[in-house]
Structures are given as structure tokens and as C-alpha cells.
Write an enzyme that holds these catalytic residues in place. Sequence first.
Site, mmCIF file in Angstrom:
data_model
loop_
_atom_site.group_PDB
_atom_site.id
_atom_site.type_symbol
_atom_site.label_atom_id
_atom_site.label_comp_id
_atom_site.label_asym_id
_atom_site.label_seq_id
_atom_site.Cartn_x
_atom_site.Cartn_y
_atom_site.Cartn_z
ATOM 1 N N ARG A 171 0.834 -1.207 0.000
ATOM 2 C CA ARG A 171 0.000 0.000 0.000
ATOM 3 C C ARG A 171 0.872 1.262 0.000
ATOM 4 O O ARG A 171 0.402 2.324 -0.367
ATOM 5 C CB ARG A 171 -0.908 0.020 1.241
ATOM 6 C CG ARG A 171 -2.021 -0.986 1.231
ATOM 7 C CD ARG A 171 -2.739 -1.019 2.586
ATOM 8 N NE ARG A 171 -3.345 0.233 2.981
ATOM 9 C CZ ARG A 171 -4.552 0.644 2.629
ATOM 10 N NH1 ARG A 171 -5.290 -0.105 1.854
ATOM 11 N NH2 ARG A 171 -5.021 1.794 3.063
ATOM 12 N N ARG A 175 9.266 6.700 -3.052
ATOM 13 C CA ARG A 175 9.392 7.671 -4.145
ATOM 14 C C ARG A 175 10.801 8.231 -4.211
ATOM 15 O O ARG A 175 11.351 8.638 -3.190
ATOM 16 C CB ARG A 175 8.419 8.841 -3.923
ATOM 17 C CG ARG A 175 6.983 8.391 -3.855
ATOM 18 C CD ARG A 175 6.105 9.336 -4.668
ATOM 19 N NE ARG A 175 4.734 8.891 -4.573
ATOM 20 C CZ ARG A 175 3.912 9.268 -3.598
ATOM 21 N NH1 ARG A 175 4.320 10.097 -2.680
ATOM 22 N NH2 ARG A 175 2.679 8.813 -3.594
ATOM 23 N N ARG A 247 -8.744 -6.197 14.242
ATOM 24 C CA ARG A 247 -8.123 -5.229 15.124
ATOM 25 C C ARG A 247 -9.148 -4.132 15.368
ATOM 26 O O ARG A 247 -9.882 -3.732 14.449
ATOM 27 C CB ARG A 247 -6.880 -4.602 14.480
ATOM 28 C CG ARG A 247 -5.815 -5.600 14.131
ATOM 29 C CD ARG A 247 -5.180 -6.241 15.329
ATOM 30 N NE ARG A 247 -4.319 -5.323 16.057
ATOM 31 C CZ ARG A 247 -3.755 -5.637 17.230
ATOM 32 N NH1 ARG A 247 -3.997 -6.809 17.811
ATOM 33 N NH2 ARG A 247 -2.970 -4.772 17.832
ATOM 34 N N ARG A 277 -0.444 6.489 16.110
ATOM 35 C CA ARG A 277 -0.400 7.822 15.498
ATOM 36 C C ARG A 277 -1.277 8.790 16.269
ATOM 37 O O ARG A 277 -2.131 8.385 17.072
ATOM 38 C CB ARG A 277 -0.825 7.765 14.038
ATOM 39 C CG ARG A 277 -2.220 7.214 13.815
ATOM 40 C CD ARG A 277 -2.509 7.069 12.309
ATOM 41 N NE ARG A 277 -3.830 6.485 12.089
ATOM 42 C CZ ARG A 277 -4.330 6.194 10.901
ATOM 43 N NH1 ARG A 277 -3.636 6.430 9.818
ATOM 44 N NH2 ARG A 277 -5.531 5.675 10.774
ATOM 45 N N GLU A 298 -4.177 7.224 18.791
ATOM 46 C CA GLU A 298 -4.806 6.021 18.257
ATOM 47 C C GLU A 298 -4.052 4.774 18.739
ATOM 48 O O GLU A 298 -2.857 4.644 18.491
ATOM 49 C CB GLU A 298 -4.756 6.122 16.725
ATOM 50 C CG GLU A 298 -5.783 5.325 16.019
ATOM 51 C CD GLU A 298 -5.845 5.692 14.525
ATOM 52 O OE1 GLU A 298 -5.996 6.882 14.181
ATOM 53 O OE2 GLU A 298 -5.720 4.773 13.710
ATOM 54 N N TYR A 346 -9.782 -5.591 3.617
ATOM 55 C CA TYR A 346 -9.241 -4.281 3.937
ATOM 56 C C TYR A 346 -9.565 -3.386 2.730
ATOM 57 O O TYR A 346 -8.837 -3.371 1.754
ATOM 58 C CB TYR A 346 -7.735 -4.495 4.074
ATOM 59 C CG TYR A 346 -6.887 -3.396 4.657
ATOM 60 C CD1 TYR A 346 -7.378 -2.139 4.918
ATOM 61 C CD2 TYR A 346 -5.564 -3.647 4.959
ATOM 62 C CE1 TYR A 346 -6.560 -1.168 5.459
ATOM 63 C CE2 TYR A 346 -4.734 -2.685 5.499
ATOM 64 C CZ TYR A 346 -5.237 -1.457 5.741
ATOM 65 O OH TYR A 346 -4.414 -0.494 6.274
ATOM 66 N N ASP A 348 -10.525 0.220 0.769
ATOM 67 C CA ASP A 348 -10.581 1.682 0.770
ATOM 68 C C ASP A 348 -11.988 2.118 0.350
ATOM 69 O O ASP A 348 -12.737 1.353 -0.262
ATOM 70 C CB ASP A 348 -9.548 2.242 -0.209
ATOM 71 C CG ASP A 348 -8.124 2.129 0.340
ATOM 72 O OD1 ASP A 348 -7.985 2.085 1.578
ATOM 73 O OD2 ASP A 348 -7.180 2.079 -0.451
HETATM 74 N N1 UDP Z 1 2.812 1.300 8.142
HETATM 75 C C1 UDP Z 1 3.971 1.384 8.882
HETATM 76 N N2 UDP Z 1 4.403 2.614 9.291
HETATM 77 C C2 UDP Z 1 3.746 3.753 9.013
HETATM 78 C C3 UDP Z 1 2.558 3.656 8.244
HETATM 79 C C4 UDP Z 1 2.112 2.426 7.836
HETATM 80 O O1 UDP Z 1 4.608 0.385 9.187
HETATM 81 O O2 UDP Z 1 4.195 4.828 9.439
HETATM 82 C C5 UDP Z 1 2.365 -0.033 7.722
HETATM 83 C C6 UDP Z 1 1.350 -0.616 8.702
HETATM 84 O O3 UDP Z 1 1.561 -2.008 8.811
HETATM 85 C C7 UDP Z 1 0.030 -0.316 8.028
HETATM 86 C C8 UDP Z 1 0.383 -0.460 6.560
HETATM 87 O O4 UDP Z 1 1.737 0.032 6.468
HETATM 88 O O5 UDP Z 1 -0.969 -1.230 8.412
HETATM 89 C C9 UDP Z 1 -0.536 0.289 5.614
HETATM 90 O O6 UDP Z 1 -0.518 1.654 5.951
HETATM 91 P P1 UDP Z 1 -1.737 2.600 5.638
HETATM 92 O O7 UDP Z 1 -1.324 3.988 5.948
HETATM 93 O O8 UDP Z 1 -2.253 2.281 4.299
HETATM 94 O O9 UDP Z 1 -2.761 2.133 6.758
HETATM 95 P P2 UDP Z 1 -4.237 2.650 7.076
HETATM 96 O O10 UDP Z 1 -4.549 3.798 6.188
HETATM 97 O O11 UDP Z 1 -5.101 1.484 6.806
HETATM 98 O O12 UDP Z 1 -4.162 3.010 8.511
#
Ligand code: UDP
Length: 381
Positions: A171, A175, A247, A277, A298, A346, A348
Site C-alpha cells: 500500500r 518515491r 483489530r 499515530r 490512536e 481491507y 478503501d
Molecule cells: N505502516 C507502517 N508505518 C507507518 C505507516 C504504515 O509500518 O508509518 C504499515 C502498517 O503495517 C500499516 C500499513 O503500512 O498497516 C498500511 O498503511 P496505511 O497507511 O495504508 O494504513 P491505514 O490507512 O489502513 O491506517
Amino acid sequence: MNILLVGAGLSGAVIGRTLAEAGHHCRVIDSRSHPGGNCHTERDADTGVMMHVYGPHIFHTDDAGVWDYVTRFADFVPFQNRVKTTSGGAVHSLPINLLTINQFFGRTLRPDEARAFLETKADTSIADPQNFEEQALRFVGRDLYEAFFKGYTEKQWGCSPTELPASILKRLPVRFNYDDNYFFHRFQGMPRDGYTAMVRAILDHPGITTDLDTPYDPAMAGECDHVFWSGPLDGFFGYGLGRLGYRTLDFERFDHDGDYQGCAVMNYGDREVPYTRITEHKHFSPWETHEKSVCYREYSRAAGPDDIPYYPIRLVREKALLEDYVRLARNTPGVTFVGRLGTYRYLDMDVTIREALDTAAAFLDGAAQGRRPGAFVHAPL
Ligand code: UDP
């Protein structure tokens, strides 16, 4: 036909609207007192800030049909998510981009140099990454993995990244330029009046009756021609085979005078920090002005029976159980399982809407040909 839609989130609203426009009678029920599912937004009474009550939702899509659809029901303001992460006493930019690489390693690399540099960090012996950790080690190497992904992912998923599918990390892009837009989709924005107003507008059709505070009762199925179920797949069957793992999230709210963190989303990569976060909700509506601020810390943990399910886990145990439930669902005529909870994926928001539109279209096609639609579930894995 009389159609019952269980759940007034995106799936229920979009399918209901499509079928109502085609002349069917739709009843949408939800056990909560608001529509919108987990993308529900609500203005905070004290501060006036538009809160993403069940965590942040940022709309992004490459699907022009979905974008046309949502902009029919809400005015969208352009919005780009620019996420930061705090790790090891420093703040970095996500997704990993040239600024992250240069700051993290104290370099001044140009794009092609950074690409070559990261290859020297990457574990190129991993030809075909089998899990999250291998995917990370292969593409960004151990230093960046441990700073940004390992601890965060352990907190988010409650297990070792070696137990998680590589697809979760896919995901997040890497870059080799200074683009720090978290998403790379063509259409990105926030509904000016929040997601709940948008979902209410979708539900606002003479062919739709919406009953909130109304839990599903199996007797209701007997009173209609077809059910669309967007609640938990295992919940439909009374959890008879056991519970699929989720979760859940705990949000610890705190208020602040002024600007708490200067951005909407600050991740915390260190394992020792218990939360994943902090989100500062007024920054999700940058076109508004608010003196005061509301933030959520969170925390992620395994969902118990009374918790709100957020993320399907999909480890080995869940996969086996899921297959059993999918088999049950396929043998349940008259019910279509839809959405994140109904198909245990999962998803979007844009994918949810695309699937809802396609599901409703397939239903109408079948009905036009005089077929009584049977059970339908998306391919589970
Ligand atoms: N992830 C991570 N560090 C970060 C952000 C994301 O390790 O700072 C990993 C984490 O396992 C997460 C996955 O990347 O579940 C996908 O991130 P995304 O931001 O897409 O998660 P969501 O939007 O579902 O919270």
C-alpha cells in the site's frame, strides 16, 4: 422488489440508491444512530471541528466513475494527505521519499543516486518476498524498515511483520522524488460537509426508507425479497463457527489551544510509544479556521466481542475460518454479502463504492432477466 440493506455505510447507501433509482423499494437499517458507517463525521460541539469519529478517512481514487458518483452527492475540496512520522527522536516525511532518504541517511542524493543507494541497503537475496518483513527488507533495507515500519506494524497488527502478507506494505510506495503526497491517485479530496452528509444525500431518495437505531432481526429477511448484508460476515451466522479476527482502535481524545502538531497525521514508529499515530482533525478541513484543536491518540488492539471491528486480520487461522464462512454464505440464497465487514477485506472507500455500484448493476441485470439473485460474496482472498 422489496430490498433490505443491513448497514447504512457506503455499501448499503450506494446499493440502496442504485436499486431505488431503478424503482425498487429499499429499507436501509443500521444499529447505530447515524449513517455513514466508520467514515462517519460529526462537528465537535465545543470546538466546531469536523471530527472523523472512527478515525481519519481521506478520499482518493483513480476511478473516474466513482469520483463522478461521489461528487454528485457532495462538494469535494481538494486535499492531499501529507503524513509525517516520529521515530528515534526525529521527524521524517512519509511515504518514504527523497527527503526521507536524504534526511535519514544525512545525504544529498539525487533521484538516480538514491535509487542506487537504496539498492545497496536492500536485501537483494530475497527474490520473492513472502511476508511484510521480507517485502520491506527487499525494497528499503533494514534501517528504514526498523525505523518506520517494524515497530509501527507490530503495534498496528499485534504480531510480527513476518506473519503479515507483503500486500499490506505494498500500500505504501517509495518515491525517488520529493513528492510527499501519501496517495498517488488522480482524484483526492474531502467532502466539505463531511462524509455523513454525503451518505445522507445518497440515502435521500423517495424509494429509500432509512431506519437508524435498528438492529437486524432474522425475521426481517422473511419480509423482503432480498437482503444486502454489510455487517460482519461471521455475525450474519451468529458467529456459529467462531469469530473472525479484527483489530479494533481506541481513540484517546485530547484538546489543545492552537495547533498541536502542525499536520493532520503524525505516525509514531517507535515500539516504545504505545500509540500508532496522533490525528489532529482540524487539519483534515484546512479550508476552515478553528482556534481550538481536537486530537486523537490512536491505539490498536485485538477486537473483543463488544468492540468495533476495524481491520480484518487475515492470518492463517482467519483464512481457514473465512473459507468456512464463505462456503456458508454461498449456500445462503437471497443474501448478498458486501463491503469491508461483509466480505472481510481491507477496503478503501473508493473500492467499496466501485464494488457497491457493480454489485447493484449485476443485481439489476439478473432481475431484468427474471433470475432470482442467489448469495454472492467476493472472492475472499
Ligand atoms: N505502516 C507502517 N508505518 C507507518 C505507516 C504504515 O509500518 O508509518 C504499515 C502498517 O503495517 C500499516 C500499513 O503500512 O498497516 C498500511 O498503511 P496505511 O497507511 O495504508 O494504513 P491505514 O490507512 O489502513 O491506517
